[in-house]
Design an enzyme around this catalytic site. Structure first.
Site, PDB file in Angstrom:
ATOM      1  CG  ASN A  94      -1.848   1.113   1.313  1.00 20.94           C
ATOM      2  OD1 ASN A  94      -1.810   2.020   0.459  1.00 20.94           O
ATOM      3  ND2 ASN A  94      -2.703   1.115   2.322  1.00 20.94           N
ATOM      4  NE  ARG A  99      -6.374   1.368  -0.004  1.00 21.92           N
ATOM      5  CZ  ARG A  99      -6.470   2.436   0.761  1.00 21.92           C
ATOM      6  NH1 ARG A  99      -5.437   2.841   1.450  1.00 21.92           N
ATOM      7  NH2 ARG A  99      -7.593   3.100   0.839  1.00 21.92           N
ATOM      8  CG  HIS A 120     -13.670   2.933   3.146  1.00 22.33           C
ATOM      9  ND1 HIS A 120     -14.497   3.933   3.602  1.00 22.33           N
ATOM     10  CD2 HIS A 120     -12.433   3.291   3.541  1.00 22.33           C
ATOM     11  CE1 HIS A 120     -13.799   4.847   4.252  1.00 22.33           C
ATOM     12  NE2 HIS A 120     -12.521   4.482   4.219  1.00 22.33           N
ATOM     13  NE  ARG A 122     -11.400  12.665   4.560  1.00 24.73           N
ATOM     14  CZ  ARG A 122     -11.196  11.360   4.399  1.00 24.73           C
ATOM     15  NH1 ARG A 122     -12.214  10.536   4.249  1.00 24.73           N
ATOM     16  NH2 ARG A 122      -9.975  10.892   4.360  1.00 24.73           N
ATOM     17  CD  GLU A 135      -9.538  -1.360   3.942  1.00 25.46           C
ATOM     18  OE1 GLU A 135      -9.699  -0.764   2.882  1.00 25.46           O
ATOM     19  OE2 GLU A 135      -9.315  -0.794   5.033  1.00 25.46           O
TER      20      GLU A 135
END
Lengths: 324, 405
Positions: free
Chosen positions: B7, B91, B180, B241, B386
């Site tokens: 990643n 990823r 996601h 956010r 993940e």
């Protein structure tokens, strides 16, 4: 229990032979940390690069640190960054009085202020030589000056091929553009590295042939000068002249606000240099500028120039005399 | 079969080395501060051996080279040679509309990932750096790209389109993509395994609540709607956010505060969310602590957070014309009993009957059912993984020996 070891022993055998040259930028030096120097320091540090700036006294170092912090506070207030961004940026910036501390810098940018042209060239030549003594032979040495030609500054160095003029426009952090001028000596390799460095800082590169004032100064200085003429002739009030250029032509600052921000002494120096190089009367500094400089009304940093400024360096809007 | 998962971020690379058949994690770690002073590599082997390697790591290629170096080293390694690695899975954040599933990487795929980088300028270019580096160091090893957006490519157009001029969709690909994806897919499947039901017959709402947060409606195994859009700022309230926001608010602020695009972007991404409302922290635990001590704005932030989830549960239940399973995952979803309870309480009218006692028990990486025995809708907690999904996807693509769909 975690162990700590040097990483070198873990390189792959296959690629050890073809050692790639390290051309990353981890430490940048700035000589002279006035307004623009501070802006460059803040901007470079925000890209994760360590910054060391050289000043003439401890009080000037403190002043610069204070200025950078003030700008960062202002940015947070305007939602442009967070407190943790500010802490990270400040942790990478350090002031020094010693050239020796510039050792290890991949790029050193000269950004000093000097009183006269003669001083300006000689002082800068000296600075270039002092920088050269401590940095790697391939390290880039750049000047942020536009009205002096880089060939002249580089001429007396052992490795003049690594010198360029790297002109950031204030506010350096916000303006995504930089003028890059090669000297007669600048090598392609050095130029490529400079371009890589400026791209890393998210800047669009404007390649220019060295020429006094290059683009930005040669256009902005006469405009300020002409605005002074308009004011002197009584054609309009200062604030209206500024608004005309701001609202009418989309300038972020009017010519007087711009002059205050740049520093009126600096504007005069630009004009003097341009006048000396081109001999054109349009570059002759207006008495409006000279009068204020004599009175020490140097602009925003001094708290007074064409306008007055509060402690946070915010413009105090003057009252209009004429209203319609 | 051994697979390395990479990643690759802007200044860091995270990695995990899996033995697929035994489902064992052999080693994991990260390279940090690439191209900066103080760069290092941190490796943890599955037997607990832990090492920090300090020194100059000039770029992503050097970083990946050192990852290989430590993995095959006698002292801290997990394998004897790089030949033992069968494939590398990457990823990749944004696959745009081009990638609807994982793919075997070739020059054509690289070119297409470069093309969609415009949609994720902060994420795709560093992901690509990882791919370039492996290609340079081990040109023959199969590499697979697994996209965060791919799982959501099954959304129907009426769910993914924004009601803005259609020409802008054609011109820039402006639409909702969602993120996601690997997590939503994994936990929905895992939940079905746990409940012993067929994912193809279920209507599932997965709530991935971590630093970033998104909720997805999964009907019969396919994502039919998700809360994040073109960028990860839409939908849930997150640490910093804003989530869903009237665009008029943003243009109003830009006008009044005289800020530009860059500042506006920082405002909604870094100054908003839990931090913006509470003024305390972006960390849920700290906000909860402050609320417990009577801090009003923290209380408000928490109420807003769980209310937003509740609203989406209702919306996605309607979108799928019913729901059978609700899944919580991610740092907050897996551990925050209050948020889960607040989002699910008084929802019996929709078939959700949460069991407070069970809810309190399922934390710290445990999986389990947190709804009452007779609850029409099963509410479950499934820890996400993940990296494992990326590893499994890599193997799947490798076994197919062709480009995915």
């Amino acid at each position: 229990m975690e162990q700590v070891e040097p990483i070198e022993g873990y390189a792959l055998k296959s690629s050890e032979d073809e050692k790639r040259e390290s051309d990353t930028f981890t430490k940048v030096g700035i000589v002279g940390c006035g307004i623009l120097g501070q802006e460059i320091a803040r901007m470079v540090s925000s890209y994760g690069i360590d910054v060391i700036f050289l000043e003439l006294s401890n009080s000037k170092i403190n002043e610069a640190i204070k200025g950078i912090k003030r700008d960062l506070r202002h940015m947070i207030k305007r939602w442009g960054m967070t407190d943790s961004d500010k802490r990270a940026i400040m942790s990478r910036i350090r002031g020094t009085l010693e050239y020796e501390d510039l050792r290890g810098c991949e790029v050193v940018i000269e950004s000093i202020k000097s009183k006269t042209r003669e001083q300006s060239v000689e002082t800068r030549k000296e600075i270039f030589k002092n920088i050269e003594k401590v940095v790697d032979p391939k390290a880039i040495i750049a000047t942020n000056s536009t009205t002096l030609v880089i060939t002249e500054l580089a001429a007396e160095l052992k490795n003049p091929e690594r010198c360029v003029s790297l002109h950031f426009i204030s506010p350096a952090g916000d303006i995504p553009l930089v003028e890059v001028a090669k000297s007669l000596y600048t090598s392609d390799d050095a130029y490529k590295r400079v371009c890589k460095f400026t791209r890393l800082l998210g800047k669009r590169i404007v390649p220019v042939i060295e020429s006094p004032g290059i683009i930005s100064t040669r256009l902005i200085a006469p405009m300020i000068n002409e605005a002074c003429e308009i004011l002197m002739e009584g054609v309009a009030e200062m604030i209206d002249i500024d608004d005309t250029m701001k609202i009418g032509y989309g300038f972020p600052l009017g010519p007087f606000e711009m002059a205050d921000k740049i520093g009126l002494d600096m504007v005069i120096r630009w004009l003097d240099n341009l006048y000396r190089e081109f001999g054109d009367i349009k570059y002759k500094a207006s008495p409006m500028l000279k009068k204020r400089v004599r009175a020490n009304h140097l602009g925003r940093e001094a708290g007074i120039g064409f306008y007055r400024y509060d402690e946070e360096r915010k413009k105090i809007v003057p009252e209009r005399h004429e209203t319609c | 079969m051994i697979v390395l998962i990479i990643n690759s971020g802007s200044s860091s690379i995270k990695y995990q080395l899996f033995e697929i058949k035994k489902k064992t994690l052999l080693a994991k770690g990260s390279v940090e501060k690439i191209g900066m002073q103080g760069s290092f590599l941190h490796n943890i082997r599955n037997d607990g051996d832990e090492v920090k390697l300090e020194g100059e790591i000039v770029d992503h290629q050097a970083g990946i080279e050192y990852i290989f170096g430590v993995l095959i080293s006698k002292k801290h390694g997990s394998i004897s040679s790089l030949d033992d690695v069968n494939a590398i899975g990457h990823r990749v954040v944004h696959g745009g509309e081009t990638f609807k599933g994982s793919v075997l990487i070739d020059d054509d795929v690289i070119k297409k990932i470069e093309e969609v980088a415009e949609l994720a300028p902060l994420h795709n270019p560093p992901n690509l750096k990882g791919i370039y580096a492996v290609k340079y160091l081990l040109p023959d090893i199969p590499q697979v790209a697994v996209f965060d957006t791919a799982f959501h490519q099954t959304m129907p157009d009426y769910a993914y389109m924004y009601a803005i001029p259609y020409s802008l969709y054609k011109k820039y690909g402006l639409r909702r993509y969602g993120f996601h994806g690997t997590s939503h897919k994994y936990v929905s499947q895992k939940a079905c395994e746990m409940l012993n039901v067929d994912v193809k017959k279920q209507r599932i709402i997965t709530c991935h609540l971590g630093n970033g947060a998104s909720v997805t409606a999964i009907k019969h195994g396919k994502s039919v709607d998700t809360s994040m859009g073109l960028t990860p700022v839409e939908g849930m309230i997150m640490g910093t956010r804003s989530g869903d926001l009237d665009l008029g608010v943003l243009t109003f602020i830009m006008n009044k505060e005289e800020i530009r695009v860059q500042e506006a972007n920082t405002l909604i991404n870094k100054h908003s969310g839990m931090l913006g409302i509470s003024g305390i922290s972006s960390d849920m635990r700290e906000v909860q602590k402050a609320a417990a001590e009577g801090h009003k704005r923290s209380e408000l932030a928490l109420k807003m957070y769980s209310y937003r989830i509740k609203k989406y549960l209702g919306a996605y239940c309607a979108a799928m014309e019913g729901m059978d399973i609700v899944v919580f995952t991610g740092g907050i979803g897996e551990n925050d009993i209050t948020t889960r309870y607040e989002a699910c309480k008084n929802m019996e009218f929709l078939g959700i009957d949460i069991d407070k006692g069970e809810n309190d028990k399922i934390v710290h990486g445990k999986q389990g059912v947190i709804s009452k025995e007779g609850s029409k809708v099963k509410v479950v907690v499934i820890p996400t993984n993940e990296e494992l999904v990326i590893a499994q996807e890599t193997v799947r693509i490798l076994n197919h020996g062709k480009k995915g769909t």
